[in-house]
Design a protein around this motif. Sequence first.
Motif, mmCIF file in Angstrom:
data_model
loop_
_atom_site.group_PDB
_atom_site.id
_atom_site.type_symbol
_atom_site.label_atom_id
_atom_site.label_comp_id
_atom_site.label_asym_id
_atom_site.label_seq_id
_atom_site.Cartn_x
_atom_site.Cartn_y
_atom_site.Cartn_z
ATOM 1 N N HIS A 36 0.817 -1.212 0.000
ATOM 2 C CA HIS A 36 0.000 0.000 0.000
ATOM 3 C C HIS A 36 0.858 1.273 0.000
ATOM 4 N N ASP A 37 0.596 2.141 -0.970
ATOM 5 C CA ASP A 37 1.190 3.486 -1.076
ATOM 6 C C ASP A 37 2.707 3.519 -1.204
ATOM 7 N N LEU A 38 3.340 2.406 -1.536
ATOM 8 C CA LEU A 38 4.803 2.428 -1.665
ATOM 9 C C LEU A 38 5.269 3.330 -2.801
ATOM 10 N N SER A 39 4.382 3.629 -3.751
ATOM 11 C CA SER A 39 4.775 4.551 -4.824
ATOM 12 C C SER A 39 5.089 5.940 -4.270
ATOM 13 N N LYS A 40 4.576 6.254 -3.084
ATOM 14 C CA LYS A 40 4.867 7.552 -2.454
ATOM 15 C C LYS A 40 6.317 7.641 -1.971
ATOM 16 N N THR A 41 7.007 6.520 -1.920
ATOM 17 C CA THR A 41 8.390 6.509 -1.422
ATOM 18 C C THR A 41 9.410 6.664 -2.546
ATOM 19 N N ASP A 50 6.760 14.825 0.376
ATOM 20 C CA ASP A 50 7.633 15.468 1.353
ATOM 21 C C ASP A 50 7.215 16.917 1.578
ATOM 22 N N GLN A 51 6.872 17.589 0.507
ATOM 23 C CA GLN A 51 6.504 19.000 0.585
ATOM 24 C C GLN A 51 5.091 19.209 1.144
ATOM 25 N N CYS A 52 4.154 18.334 0.784
ATOM 26 C CA CYS A 52 2.745 18.607 1.071
ATOM 27 C C CYS A 52 2.160 17.905 2.290
ATOM 28 N N HIS A 57 -1.543 17.590 7.044
ATOM 29 C CA HIS A 57 -1.782 17.270 8.455
ATOM 30 C C HIS A 57 -2.422 18.451 9.185
ATOM 31 N N GLU A 58 -2.087 19.650 8.770
ATOM 32 C CA GLU A 58 -2.602 20.849 9.429
ATOM 33 C C GLU A 58 -3.975 21.263 8.917
ATOM 34 N N ALA A 67 -8.280 21.313 0.072
ATOM 35 C CA ALA A 67 -8.389 21.216 -1.391
ATOM 36 C C ALA A 67 -7.262 21.976 -2.078
ATOM 37 N N ALA A 68 -6.854 23.111 -1.531
ATOM 38 C CA ALA A 68 -5.765 23.890 -2.121
ATOM 39 C C ALA A 68 -4.446 23.129 -2.053
ATOM 40 N N VAL A 69 -4.196 22.458 -0.940
ATOM 41 C CA VAL A 69 -2.968 21.660 -0.815
ATOM 42 C C VAL A 69 -2.995 20.511 -1.820
ATOM 43 N N VAL A 70 -4.131 19.847 -1.924
ATOM 44 C CA VAL A 70 -4.273 18.739 -2.877
ATOM 45 C C VAL A 70 -4.039 19.230 -4.304
ATOM 46 N N ALA A 71 -4.612 20.369 -4.639
ATOM 47 C CA ALA A 71 -4.428 20.927 -5.989
ATOM 48 C C ALA A 71 -2.956 21.233 -6.256
ATOM 49 N N ALA A 72 -2.237 21.682 -5.233
ATOM 50 C CA ALA A 72 -0.819 22.013 -5.387
ATOM 51 C C ALA A 72 0.057 20.780 -5.577
ATOM 52 N N MET A 73 -0.473 19.602 -5.307
ATOM 53 C CA MET A 73 0.317 18.374 -5.413
ATOM 54 C C MET A 73 0.563 17.964 -6.857
#
Length: 159
Positions: A36-41, A50-52, A57-58, A67-73
């Motif tokens: 699960h989610d190993l592609s994130k590594t 790493d950036q987002c 979390h905040e 939504a703004a953070v997700v869009a920035a990804m």
Amino acid sequence: MDTPFDSTADTLRHSLRVAELMGEPIKELIDRSTQHDLSKTREPELSTYDQCVPRLHEATYGTAEYAAVVAAMGEGLRHHYAHNRHHPEHFPDGINGMTLVDLVEMLADWKAAAERGGDGDLARALQINRERFGITAQLMDILTNTAHRYRWLNADEGR
């Protein structure tokens, strides 16, 4: 005099066949649980996460800030969705393209993400995602029943 039919052997053959068939999705679930989610590594996702992730979390899930953070990804998130079938965004037709195994992993992912976000409220995430992904009433009942079964909802605490 006719001997009455004994269905025991037939039932046992059927039971073994059901076990064999159930083994296929069970194996897939076990494989996915370790992958699960190993592609994130790895890139192109790692630097995006790493950036987002600290910003996610905040932010409270379902808010404009989130939504703004997700869009920035950007590309990192698009790559993640393209390579991970437990996300409705992986499929052109969203949840309708998913399998039961995809749904189980998706629900577990939503639970873990809710815990990571602080309030641990899977029920709230389910309501947001019901609208976000157009989840039908029947599937919503199944997801909620599953969450109750495993005591994944805050309302289940102490039960």
